[in-house]
Write a protein that holds these residues in place. Structure first.
Motif, short mmCIF file in Angstrom:
data_model
loop_
_atom_site.label_atom_id
_atom_site.label_comp_id
_atom_site.label_asym_id
_atom_site.label_seq_id
_atom_site.Cartn_x
_atom_site.Cartn_y
_atom_site.Cartn_z
N GLU A 92 40.79 8.11 -9.64
CA GLU A 92 40.66 6.68 -9.93
C GLU A 92 39.41 6.10 -9.28
OE1 GLU A 92 41.79 3.02 -11.57
OE2 GLU A 92 42.79 4.95 -11.85
N TRP A 93 39.16 6.50 -8.05
CA TRP A 93 38.01 5.99 -7.30
C TRP A 93 36.70 6.43 -7.96
CZ3 TRP A 93 37.55 6.70 -1.23
CH2 TRP A 93 36.48 5.91 -0.78
N THR A 94 36.60 7.74 -8.26
CA THR A 94 35.35 8.25 -8.83
C THR A 94 35.09 7.72 -10.23
OG1 THR A 94 36.51 10.26 -9.58
CG2 THR A 94 35.36 10.36 -7.45
N GLU A 95 36.15 7.43 -10.98
CA GLU A 95 35.98 6.90 -12.33
C GLU A 95 35.62 5.42 -12.32
OE1 GLU A 95 39.53 7.75 -14.48
OE2 GLU A 95 39.04 9.87 -14.80
N THR A 96 36.23 4.68 -11.40
CA THR A 96 36.04 3.23 -11.38
C THR A 96 34.83 2.81 -10.56
OG1 THR A 96 38.46 3.00 -11.50
CG2 THR A 96 37.20 1.02 -10.98
N PHE A 97 34.59 3.51 -9.45
CA PHE A 97 33.48 3.17 -8.57
C PHE A 97 32.58 4.38 -8.33
CE2 PHE A 97 37.20 0.60 -7.31
CZ PHE A 97 36.71 -0.67 -7.58
N PRO A 98 32.02 4.98 -9.38
CA PRO A 98 31.23 6.21 -9.18
C PRO A 98 29.99 6.00 -8.33
CG PRO A 98 30.93 5.33 -11.41
CD PRO A 98 32.05 4.56 -10.79
N TYR A 99 29.45 4.76 -8.32
CA TYR A 99 28.20 4.53 -7.60
C TYR A 99 28.38 4.60 -6.10
CZ TYR A 99 26.83 2.77 -12.21
OH TYR A 99 26.59 2.65 -13.55
N ASP A 100 29.62 4.52 -5.62
CA ASP A 100 29.86 4.70 -4.19
C ASP A 100 29.38 6.08 -3.73
OD1 ASP A 100 30.98 2.24 -3.96
OD2 ASP A 100 33.05 2.92 -3.77
N PHE A 101 29.41 7.04 -4.66
CA PHE A 101 29.14 8.43 -4.28
C PHE A 101 27.68 8.82 -4.49
CE2 PHE A 101 33.58 7.93 -5.26
CZ PHE A 101 34.19 8.51 -4.16
N ARG A 102 26.82 7.82 -4.67
CA ARG A 102 25.38 8.09 -4.62
C ARG A 102 24.98 8.31 -3.16
NH1 ARG A 102 21.94 4.20 -8.49
NH2 ARG A 102 20.71 6.09 -8.71
N ASP A 103 25.81 7.82 -2.25
CA ASP A 103 25.60 8.03 -0.83
C ASP A 103 25.95 9.49 -0.49
OD1 ASP A 103 25.51 6.45 2.02
OD2 ASP A 103 26.98 8.08 2.06
N GLY A 200 28.17 -1.44 -12.21
CA GLY A 200 29.36 -1.03 -11.48
C GLY A 200 30.09 -2.24 -10.91
N PRO A 201 31.43 -2.20 -10.84
CA PRO A 201 32.18 -3.34 -10.32
C PRO A 201 31.81 -3.68 -8.88
CG PRO A 201 33.58 -1.40 -10.52
CD PRO A 201 32.31 -1.08 -11.23
N GLU A 202 31.39 -2.66 -8.11
CA GLU A 202 31.01 -2.93 -6.72
C GLU A 202 29.75 -3.77 -6.62
OE1 GLU A 202 29.34 1.15 -7.76
OE2 GLU A 202 31.03 -0.12 -8.27
N GLU A 203 28.95 -3.82 -7.71
CA GLU A 203 27.73 -4.63 -7.68
C GLU A 203 28.06 -6.11 -7.55
OE1 GLU A 203 24.33 -3.70 -10.12
OE2 GLU A 203 25.23 -1.81 -10.76
N PHE A 204 29.21 -6.53 -8.08
CA PHE A 204 29.62 -7.92 -7.94
C PHE A 204 29.88 -8.25 -6.46
CE2 PHE A 204 30.80 -7.07 -12.36
CZ PHE A 204 30.26 -8.19 -12.98
N VAL A 205 30.47 -7.30 -5.76
CA VAL A 205 30.72 -7.50 -4.32
C VAL A 205 29.40 -7.56 -3.57
CG1 VAL A 205 31.96 -6.65 -2.30
CG2 VAL A 205 32.84 -6.18 -4.60
N GLN A 206 28.54 -6.59 -3.84
CA GLN A 206 27.30 -6.46 -3.09
C GLN A 206 26.30 -7.56 -3.43
OE1 GLN A 206 26.05 -2.40 -3.72
NE2 GLN A 206 27.85 -1.57 -2.71
N VAL A 384 37.10 -9.12 -12.28
CA VAL A 384 36.26 -7.93 -12.41
C VAL A 384 36.95 -6.89 -13.30
CG1 VAL A 384 35.15 -6.04 -11.16
CG2 VAL A 384 35.12 -8.35 -10.22
N SER A 385 38.29 -6.78 -13.22
CA SER A 385 39.02 -5.83 -14.06
C SER A 385 38.86 -6.18 -15.53
CB SER A 385 40.51 -5.83 -13.69
OG SER A 385 40.70 -5.37 -12.38
#
Length: 448
Positions: A92-103, A200-206, A384-385
């Motif tokens: 679920e994490w890798t599908e929804t927030f894949p950009y986290d794993f560019r780190d 990516g949804p995390e871009e809204f947070v960042q 965001v969902s």
């Protein structure tokens, strides 16, 4: 890294079926939380407070403890029962927030944990490999997309500069490339959905959070905000607005300018019918730019009834009430759609960003007792969902590379060049405009 409380909220959504919270606008007073709900929230469980089975608040520590496996979740307490849940969470994490794993550190930790899970059974090993491969494909596609964006940006040229240096290179306008406004609206929808898909949804947070929202003294991100795709989408809106204004101001003859305005009115109308509100608003914005709106002799030749209807739909009064009503209608149509076309919902993106910004800034992250304000984060996750659902729709229209190439790469006028072209088409009406015209001719054309 994804903001921690957002991710925890996402996990809870998967772990337990939570009833919807009451209407958000009615929950908060000026201090950012609902005192009545909080005071009546007598149901507490391990530091988490509920009201009518809705999680209202709690400490971050209690939330984390709530997610720790125990005998209630896994009665027989066997590791083979826990492994599928961990794999489900990672998937679920890798599908929804894949950009986290560019780190690199995140990717390394993911592979380490995945290896531990895969060492159990053959089924897990196949699922882990599939998860990692899917993630790598997504990250590769993202890198390729960003390279394309950078290439387009580096080759962009002001149209006036190109006219002065290579006038023969600009002999086409949008109508010669695509004479059918309905086809152009479809190609605009292709661009919109492609660019939405990479946000990516995390871009809204960042985009909004400079510090850890649960610790005002602690920096949340050690490097530059990773919002490139979100920013690129906003830049696309601006480019489309300037492209519309450029195409209208370019023609020398009044009847050709009027024809161009009517063409874009038809394009905008079809965007509305498709559910592409972002392109619709960009076109309206371009037609309302001062260099275009001042062309009174040109507008006198235009049948504006259809344009008036579109402006009414996107009227900003009452917090864009008409647009929000139309958006809800499109969202409802999408839920009951029988075709891919009916599923398309492309929101006016700048307003979506504004809504999320004010929700984030207008409500406290913590309640006066120090608990996390769950109601705020539920509403953020909800918005965001909904966006995540809309951006995953595949465009049903056939791609036309020639039209797409033109839309994405043709040079457009700068604001000064637009004013100059406007004054050249229909002369200045007062001393202020005359002075500006002379100044622009001198600075842009080198003429007195």
């Amino acid at each position: 890294m994804l903001n921690k409380q957002w991710f925890l909220m996402w996990v809870i959504r998967r772990k337990e079926s939570m009833p919807q919270t009451p209407p958000f606008s009615a929950m908060f007073d000026s201090s950012g939380y609902n005192r009545n709900l909080y005071q009546s929230a007598e149901d507490s469980c391990g530091g988490l407070y509920y009201h009518d089975n809705n999680l209202l608040s709690g400490s971050l520590e209690a939330l984390i403890q709530h997610l720790v496996p125990n005998v209630d979740y896994y009665p027989d307490n066997q590791i083979r029962k826990i492994a599928p849940k961990i794999l489900q969470l990672l998937t679920e994490w890798t599908e929804t927030f894949p950009y986290d794993f560019r780190d690199e550190r995140m990717m390394r930790n993911l592979k380490d944990l995945a290896h531990r899970i895969a060492s159990g059974e053959e089924t897990y090993r196949k699922n882990v490999q599939q998860m990692i491969q899917c993630l790598i494909r997504k990250l590769a596609a993202l890198s390729q997309y960003e390279e394309v964006l950078a290439k387009i940006s580096s080759t962009s040229t002001d149209r006036l500069t190109l006219l002065k240096t290579k006038p023969q290179s600009i002999q086409r306008d949008i109508i010669t490339v695509c004479s059918d406004p309905y086809t152009l609206a479809q190609q605009l929808t292709h661009i919109e959905l492609e660019r939405l898909n990479y946000i990516g949804p995390e871009e809204f947070v960042q985009a909004f959070v400079q510090k850890d929202p649960l610790d005002n003294d602690k920096s949340c991100y050690s490097e530059r905000k990773k919002t490139r795709n979100l920013e690129a989408y906003v830049e696309w809106f601006n480019r489309l607005s300037y492209l519309v204004a450029t195409e209208i101001c370019m023609p020398v003859k009044k009847k050709h300018r009027a024809r161009m305005i009517e063409y874009f009115i038809d394009v905008a109308r079809e965007c509305f019918n498709i559910g592409n509100f972002n392109s619709l608003m960009a076109i309206i914005s371009g037609m309302n730019m001062s260099p275009v709106s001042r062309l009174k002799k040109t507008w006198a030749k235009v049948k504006t009834a259809k344009f008036d209807v579109l402006e009414h739909q996107m009227d900003p009064s009452s917090n864009f009430y008409n647009y929000r009503t139309a958006l809800r209608g499109a969202a409802q149509r999408s839920l009951t759609a029988h075709s891919s076309r009916e599923k398309i919902v492309i929101p006016f993106f700048s307003l979506l960003i504004k809504d999320i910004y004010f929700l984030n800034e207008g409500c406290a992250n913590r309640l006066p007792n120090g608990h996390v304000n769950f109601e705020k984060f539920w509403e953020l996750a909800k918005q965001v969902s909904e966006f995540m659902t809309w951006k995953q729709v595949e465009c049903p229209f056939e791609r036309d590379r020639k039209i797409l190439q033109y839309l994405l790469t043709v040079p457009v006028f700068s604001e000064d060049a637009l004013y100059l072209a406007s004054y050249e088409s229909e002369g200045p009406e007062n001393h202020i405009e005359k002075d500006r015209w002379k100044s622009l001719r001198s600075s842009l054309l080198g003429r007195v």
